[in-house]
Design a protein around this motif. Structure first.
Motif, PDB file in Angstrom:
ATOM      1  N   GLU A  46     -21.269 -55.678 -15.804  1.00  0.00           N
ATOM      2  CA  GLU A  46     -21.719 -56.126 -14.487  1.00  0.00           C
ATOM      3  C   GLU A  46     -20.656 -55.930 -13.407  1.00  0.00           C
ATOM      4  O   GLU A  46     -20.284 -56.850 -12.681  1.00  0.00           O
ATOM      5  CB  GLU A  46     -22.168 -57.593 -14.539  1.00  0.00           C
ATOM      6  N   THR A  47     -20.175 -54.710 -13.321  1.00  0.00           N
ATOM      7  CA  THR A  47     -19.225 -54.343 -12.263  1.00  0.00           C
ATOM      8  C   THR A  47     -20.025 -53.805 -11.084  1.00  0.00           C
ATOM      9  O   THR A  47     -20.790 -52.863 -11.230  1.00  0.00           O
ATOM     10  CB  THR A  47     -18.233 -53.297 -12.777  1.00  0.00           C
ATOM     11  N   GLU A  48     -19.827 -54.398  -9.907  1.00  0.00           N
ATOM     12  CA  GLU A  48     -20.734 -54.102  -8.802  1.00  0.00           C
ATOM     13  C   GLU A  48     -20.088 -53.443  -7.587  1.00  0.00           C
ATOM     14  O   GLU A  48     -20.775 -52.784  -6.816  1.00  0.00           O
ATOM     15  CB  GLU A  48     -21.430 -55.393  -8.358  1.00  0.00           C
ATOM     16  N   SER A  49     -18.805 -53.647  -7.377  1.00  0.00           N
ATOM     17  CA  SER A  49     -18.200 -53.133  -6.147  1.00  0.00           C
ATOM     18  C   SER A  49     -16.783 -52.658  -6.424  1.00  0.00           C
ATOM     19  O   SER A  49     -16.111 -53.168  -7.326  1.00  0.00           O
ATOM     20  CB  SER A  49     -18.175 -54.240  -5.087  1.00  0.00           C
ATOM     21  N   ILE A  50     -16.353 -51.688  -5.635  1.00  0.00           N
ATOM     22  CA  ILE A  50     -14.975 -51.195  -5.735  1.00  0.00           C
ATOM     23  C   ILE A  50     -14.489 -50.872  -4.326  1.00  0.00           C
ATOM     24  O   ILE A  50     -15.250 -50.353  -3.489  1.00  0.00           O
ATOM     25  CB  ILE A  50     -14.878 -49.966  -6.659  1.00  0.00           C
ATOM     26  N   THR A  51     -13.222 -51.206  -4.054  1.00  0.00           N
ATOM     27  CA  THR A  51     -12.660 -50.932  -2.731  1.00  0.00           C
ATOM     28  C   THR A  51     -11.156 -50.784  -2.841  1.00  0.00           C
ATOM     29  O   THR A  51     -10.542 -51.286  -3.790  1.00  0.00           O
ATOM     30  CB  THR A  51     -13.009 -52.059  -1.733  1.00  0.00           C
ATOM     31  N   ARG A  52     -10.567 -50.097  -1.873  1.00  0.00           N
ATOM     32  CA  ARG A  52      -9.111 -50.020  -1.794  1.00  0.00           C
ATOM     33  C   ARG A  52      -8.644 -50.868  -0.620  1.00  0.00           C
ATOM     34  O   ARG A  52      -9.196 -50.797   0.470  1.00  0.00           O
ATOM     35  CB  ARG A  52      -8.619 -48.581  -1.628  1.00  0.00           C
ATOM     36  N   LEU A 107      -9.494 -52.378  -6.159  1.00  0.00           N
ATOM     37  CA  LEU A 107     -10.053 -53.585  -6.767  1.00  0.00           C
ATOM     38  C   LEU A 107     -11.532 -53.385  -7.098  1.00  0.00           C
ATOM     39  O   LEU A 107     -12.237 -52.646  -6.410  1.00  0.00           O
ATOM     40  CB  LEU A 107      -9.914 -54.774  -5.811  1.00  0.00           C
ATOM     41  N   TYR A 108     -11.979 -54.082  -8.157  1.00  0.00           N
ATOM     42  CA  TYR A 108     -13.401 -54.060  -8.481  1.00  0.00           C
ATOM     43  C   TYR A 108     -13.845 -55.424  -9.001  1.00  0.00           C
ATOM     44  O   TYR A 108     -13.029 -56.221  -9.477  1.00  0.00           O
ATOM     45  CB  TYR A 108     -13.744 -52.948  -9.478  1.00  0.00           C
ATOM     46  N   THR A 109     -15.139 -55.705  -8.902  1.00  0.00           N
ATOM     47  CA  THR A 109     -15.678 -57.005  -9.294  1.00  0.00           C
ATOM     48  C   THR A 109     -16.327 -56.945 -10.670  1.00  0.00           C
ATOM     49  O   THR A 109     -16.878 -55.916 -11.077  1.00  0.00           O
ATOM     50  CB  THR A 109     -16.747 -57.500  -8.303  1.00  0.00           C
ATOM     51  N   GLU A 110     -16.259 -58.075 -11.371  1.00  0.00           N
ATOM     52  CA  GLU A 110     -17.069 -58.319 -12.568  1.00  0.00           C
ATOM     53  C   GLU A 110     -17.909 -59.551 -12.254  1.00  0.00           C
ATOM     54  O   GLU A 110     -17.413 -60.678 -12.237  1.00  0.00           O
ATOM     55  CB  GLU A 110     -16.193 -58.566 -13.794  1.00  0.00           C
ATOM     56  N   LYS A 111     -19.184 -59.322 -11.995  1.00  0.00           N
ATOM     57  CA  LYS A 111     -20.043 -60.383 -11.463  1.00  0.00           C
ATOM     58  C   LYS A 111     -20.209 -61.545 -12.428  1.00  0.00           C
ATOM     59  O   LYS A 111     -20.001 -62.704 -12.072  1.00  0.00           O
ATOM     60  CB  LYS A 111     -21.402 -59.783 -11.100  1.00  0.00           C
ATOM     61  N   GLN A 112     -20.595 -61.259 -13.661  1.00  0.00           N
ATOM     62  CA  GLN A 112     -20.880 -62.329 -14.613  1.00  0.00           C
ATOM     63  C   GLN A 112     -19.629 -63.131 -14.947  1.00  0.00           C
ATOM     64  O   GLN A 112     -19.671 -64.363 -15.066  1.00  0.00           O
ATOM     65  CB  GLN A 112     -21.485 -61.753 -15.893  1.00  0.00           C
TER      66      GLN A 112
END
Length: 289
Positions: A174-180, A187-192
């Motif tokens: 559940e990785t939803e976003s990535i940004t510098r 960086l990236y998100t793990e939602k759950q």
């Protein structure tokens, strides 16, 4: 017999009250107005924007929005400054990520087997196949795409010069976003899991933010790291400042998605759960965050 009847009626009354209280609680969570932190102001910029997800303000004052509807009902819409709307790309299934690249726009669809595409000068070019691809980030020479899947998501890197595709990470959940960010971190998100991770060369990818409520979109600017929480009840828009302090800039949101900064220094936030786009006005200069 009379006592049993009384108890039965009393039980039904209690159940009825519990049902009303439960429905009232969920209604309160759904309709309670969005709250802004001290000094900040929020207003509805655009209403009736079904499942608003990604945003991209344009130089002429118009706004590109992806409408994250399923089964070919999704689209990317351009909302002009006079309010007129035009469909730029239609027939999509859960269009989610959208990022400027190569003089056009790359967009993803959060469904298996859909292509990540480049829209430029009215033409659509297929770049590569994704499986529930969501977050996108253009780093100039390369494009990153991250997939929102249960345990088998990937982080992909596409090189513009030779069209090669590299799997940077796999087995993601559940990785939803990535940004510098402005400090160079990717960086990236793990939602759950409720965390934000930093992509590192040693592949350890340490957690840089934890205890979040379903984090989804990320955005960095001079104020710090912005995180929207994709929860349907009491979601927040958070700002992590340069000192690492966490601020809840907006609360009582419903499934907020992407946040972008405008040319006039305000912010736009897609609130997909209420089918609208909000404008966030920062405090006056010298008044803190």
């Amino acid at each position: 017999m009379i006592r049993l009847s009384f108890l039965f009626k009393a039980g039904l009354s209690i159940l009825g009250l519990l049902l009303v209280a439960t429905l009232g609680f969920f209604a309160w969570q759904s309709f309670y107005p969005v709250q802004a932190a001290a000094g900040w102001q929020v207003r509805v910029e655009q209403d009736d924007v079904p499942k608003a997800a990604s945003l991209a303000p344009l130089a002429d004052g118009s706004l590109m929005v992806s409408l994250e509807l399923q089964a070919g009902k999704g689209s990317i819409v351009r909302i002009h400054s006079d309010g007129k709307r035009e469909t730029v790309v239609g027939g999509l299934s859960k269009p989610d990520g959208m990022v400027a690249a190569q003089g056009g726009w790359v967009y993803s669809q959060e469904t298996d087997g859909a292509m990540v595409n480049l829209l430029k000068d009215g033409q659509i070019t297929h770049l590569f196949e994704g499986f529930s691809a969501q977050g996108l980030w253009n780093d100039g020479a390369v494009l990153y795409a991250i997939e929102d899947r249960q345990g088998n998501g990937r982080l992909l890197r596409y090189r513009w010069s030779d069209q090669t595709l590299t799997v940077v990470r796999d087995g993601l959940n559940e990785t939803e976003s990535i940004t510098r960010c402005t400090d160079g971190r990717l960086l990236y998100t793990e939602k759950q899991a409720g965390v934000v991770r930093q992509l590192t060369e040693d592949r350890r990818d340490p957690v840089v933010q934890a205890n979040l409520n379903q984090p989804t979109y990320l955005m960095c600017d001079q104020r710090g790291l912005w995180i929207s929480e994709d929860s349907t009840h009491r979601a927040r828009l958070l700002l992590i400042d340069a000192q690492g302090e966490r601020h809840a800039i907006l609360s009582f949101l419903k499934a907020p998605q992407s946040i972008v900064r405008t040319a006039k220094g305000t912010y736009l936030l897609a609130e997909g759960g209420r089918n609208r786009v909000l404008e966030l006005l920062p405090p006056p200069v010298g008044a803190g965050q």
